[in-house]
Structure formats: C-alpha cells, structure tokens
Scaffold this motif. Structure first.
Motif, PDB file in Angstrom:
ATOM      1  N   GLN A   1      -6.558   8.469   0.739  1.00  0.00           N
ATOM      2  CA  GLN A   1      -6.826   7.394  -0.219  1.00  0.00           C
ATOM      3  C   GLN A   1      -5.524   6.765  -0.712  1.00  0.00           C
ATOM      4  O   GLN A   1      -4.907   7.247  -1.648  1.00  0.00           O
ATOM      5  CB  GLN A   1      -7.629   7.934  -1.410  1.00  0.00           C
ATOM      6  CG  GLN A   1      -9.001   8.470  -1.054  1.00  0.00           C
ATOM      7  CD  GLN A   1      -9.872   7.412  -0.403  1.00  0.00           C
ATOM      8  OE1 GLN A   1      -9.899   6.253  -0.823  1.00  0.00           O
ATOM      9  NE2 GLN A   1     -10.595   7.796   0.630  1.00  0.00           N
TER      10      GLN A   1
ATOM     11  N   THR B   1       0.854  -1.184   0.000  1.00  0.00           N
ATOM     12  CA  THR B   1       0.000   0.000   0.000  1.00  0.00           C
ATOM     13  C   THR B   1       0.889   1.232   0.000  1.00  0.00           C
ATOM     14  O   THR B   1       1.821   1.332   0.799  1.00  0.00           O
ATOM     15  CB  THR B   1      -0.911   0.012   1.235  1.00  0.00           C
ATOM     16  OG1 THR B   1      -1.630  -1.226   1.290  1.00  0.00           O
ATOM     17  CG2 THR B   1      -1.890   1.161   1.174  1.00  0.00           C
TER      18      THR B   1
ATOM     19  N   TYR C   1       1.023   5.365   0.314  1.00  0.00           N
ATOM     20  CA  TYR C   1       0.352   6.561   0.808  1.00  0.00           C
ATOM     21  C   TYR C   1       1.148   7.782   0.359  1.00  0.00           C
ATOM     22  O   TYR C   1       2.374   7.743   0.333  1.00  0.00           O
ATOM     23  CB  TYR C   1       0.309   6.569   2.338  1.00  0.00           C
ATOM     24  CG  TYR C   1      -0.451   5.423   2.951  1.00  0.00           C
ATOM     25  CD1 TYR C   1      -1.766   5.579   3.355  1.00  0.00           C
ATOM     26  CD2 TYR C   1       0.154   4.188   3.134  1.00  0.00           C
ATOM     27  CE1 TYR C   1      -2.467   4.521   3.930  1.00  0.00           C
ATOM     28  CE2 TYR C   1      -0.536   3.126   3.708  1.00  0.00           C
ATOM     29  CZ  TYR C   1      -1.846   3.303   4.102  1.00  0.00           C
ATOM     30  OH  TYR C   1      -2.536   2.270   4.665  1.00  0.00           O
ATOM     31  N   LYS C   2       0.469   8.855   0.035  1.00  0.00           N
ATOM     32  CA  LYS C   2       1.115  10.131  -0.272  1.00  0.00           C
ATOM     33  C   LYS C   2       1.273  10.907   1.026  1.00  0.00           C
ATOM     34  O   LYS C   2       0.287  11.147   1.725  1.00  0.00           O
ATOM     35  CB  LYS C   2       0.276  10.955  -1.256  1.00  0.00           C
ATOM     36  CG  LYS C   2       0.069  10.310  -2.592  1.00  0.00           C
ATOM     37  CD  LYS C   2       1.294  10.445  -3.439  1.00  0.00           C
ATOM     38  CE  LYS C   2       0.984   9.921  -4.834  1.00  0.00           C
ATOM     39  NZ  LYS C   2       2.124   9.923  -5.687  1.00  0.00           N
TER      40      LYS C   2
ATOM     41  N   HIS D   1      -5.951   1.115   7.382  1.00  0.00           N
ATOM     42  CA  HIS D   1      -5.657   2.428   6.797  1.00  0.00           C
ATOM     43  C   HIS D   1      -5.810   3.545   7.826  1.00  0.00           C
ATOM     44  O   HIS D   1      -4.973   4.442   7.895  1.00  0.00           O
ATOM     45  CB  HIS D   1      -6.548   2.712   5.585  1.00  0.00           C
ATOM     46  CG  HIS D   1      -6.305   1.802   4.427  1.00  0.00           C
ATOM     47  ND1 HIS D   1      -5.062   1.624   3.859  1.00  0.00           N
ATOM     48  CD2 HIS D   1      -7.144   1.011   3.732  1.00  0.00           C
ATOM     49  CE1 HIS D   1      -5.151   0.768   2.865  1.00  0.00           C
ATOM     50  NE2 HIS D   1      -6.404   0.369   2.762  1.00  0.00           N
TER      51      HIS D   1
ATOM     52  N   THR E   1       6.356   9.612  -0.378  1.00  0.00           N
ATOM     53  CA  THR E   1       5.539   8.415  -0.261  1.00  0.00           C
ATOM     54  C   THR E   1       5.892   7.592   0.976  1.00  0.00           C
ATOM     55  O   THR E   1       6.994   7.667   1.507  1.00  0.00           O
ATOM     56  CB  THR E   1       5.700   7.500  -1.490  1.00  0.00           C
ATOM     57  OG1 THR E   1       7.075   7.143  -1.631  1.00  0.00           O
ATOM     58  CG2 THR E   1       5.190   8.168  -2.752  1.00  0.00           C
TER      59      THR E   1
ATOM     60  N   THR F   1       5.408   3.502   1.871  1.00  0.00           N
ATOM     61  CA  THR F   1       5.025   2.201   1.334  1.00  0.00           C
ATOM     62  C   THR F   1       4.953   1.208   2.480  1.00  0.00           C
ATOM     63  O   THR F   1       5.923   1.028   3.213  1.00  0.00           O
ATOM     64  CB  THR F   1       6.041   1.731   0.277  1.00  0.00           C
ATOM     65  OG1 THR F   1       6.144   2.732  -0.742  1.00  0.00           O
ATOM     66  CG2 THR F   1       5.605   0.416  -0.344  1.00  0.00           C
TER      67      THR F   1
ATOM     68  N   THR G   1      -3.053   3.612  -2.349  1.00  0.00           N
ATOM     69  CA  THR G   1      -3.134   2.712  -3.490  1.00  0.00           C
ATOM     70  C   THR G   1      -2.653   1.342  -3.033  1.00  0.00           C
ATOM     71  O   THR G   1      -1.546   1.225  -2.505  1.00  0.00           O
ATOM     72  CB  THR G   1      -2.227   3.225  -4.632  1.00  0.00           C
ATOM     73  OG1 THR G   1      -2.627   4.541  -4.975  1.00  0.00           O
ATOM     74  CG2 THR G   1      -2.299   2.319  -5.831  1.00  0.00           C
ATOM     75  N   ASP G   2      -3.486   0.306  -3.214  1.00  0.00           N
ATOM     76  CA  ASP G   2      -3.131  -1.058  -2.824  1.00  0.00           C
ATOM     77  C   ASP G   2      -2.783  -1.882  -4.052  1.00  0.00           C
ATOM     78  O   ASP G   2      -3.398  -1.725  -5.113  1.00  0.00           O
ATOM     79  CB  ASP G   2      -4.315  -1.763  -2.141  1.00  0.00           C
ATOM     80  CG  ASP G   2      -4.642  -1.217  -0.773  1.00  0.00           C
ATOM     81  OD1 ASP G   2      -3.715  -0.824  -0.049  1.00  0.00           O
ATOM     82  OD2 ASP G   2      -5.824  -1.183  -0.418  1.00  0.00           O
ATOM     83  N   SER G   3      -1.815  -2.788  -3.910  1.00  0.00           N
ATOM     84  CA  SER G   3      -1.537  -3.765  -4.943  1.00  0.00           C
ATOM     85  C   SER G   3      -1.165  -5.077  -4.259  1.00  0.00           C
ATOM     86  O   SER G   3      -0.543  -5.084  -3.196  1.00  0.00           O
ATOM     87  CB  SER G   3      -0.416  -3.293  -5.869  1.00  0.00           C
ATOM     88  OG  SER G   3       0.783  -3.157  -5.161  1.00  0.00           O
TER      89      SER G   3
END
Length: 76
Positions: free
Chosen positions: A69, A4, A6-7, A52, A41, A43, A71-73
């Motif tokens: 918000q 994941t 995050y900014k 989250h 970022t 990670t 981003t998940d991968s």
C-alpha cells in the motif's frame, strides 16, 4: 505529477538503492525514481498513477520487500 512513496525493507547501502532504482526505472510510466536505504523508502514520480503492481514486482525482482500500500500525492 504524482509522487508515490513505497516502504521498502532490506536496503542497507547505496548499491541496494541503485539496484532498486534500476529495476523500477523500467516500469512503464515511471519518470523518476529515488531510493533511500536510511529511510526505507522508494519515491516514484510519474505523470499518472503508476503501475503499482509493476513497481512492487520490480522491487521484489531487485531482491527487496515492499509493502503493497503506497502513498500517493499530486503536485502541479
């Protein structure tokens, strides 16, 4: 594994990165944490979807701003 991203804003140096890593590493379910001031970022790698809200609270506790918000991968 789930990665994941995050900014995060406000990190400017290695000390900032370390502060964020230290706080976020205490969140349940978080396996690894990498923070990059240059990229802005954070990670997080975990076996399942991370908490989250817990990650966001930890970043804020460290004194930085994080976008809500991520981003998940998923990876094998």
């Amino acid at each position: 594994m789930i990665t994941t991203v995050y900014k995060v804003t406000g990190m400017t140096c290695g000390h900032c990165e370390a502060a964020v890593r230290e706080e976020v590493s205490t969140v349940a379910g978080v396996d690894t944490v990498e923070a990059s001031a240059a990229a802005g970022t954070l990670t997080v790698t975990s076996a399942d979807v991370p908490d989250h809200a817990g990650v966001i609270a930890a970043v804020r506790e460290a004194g930085y701003t994080v976008e809500p918000q991520p981003t998940d991968s998923r990876t094998a």
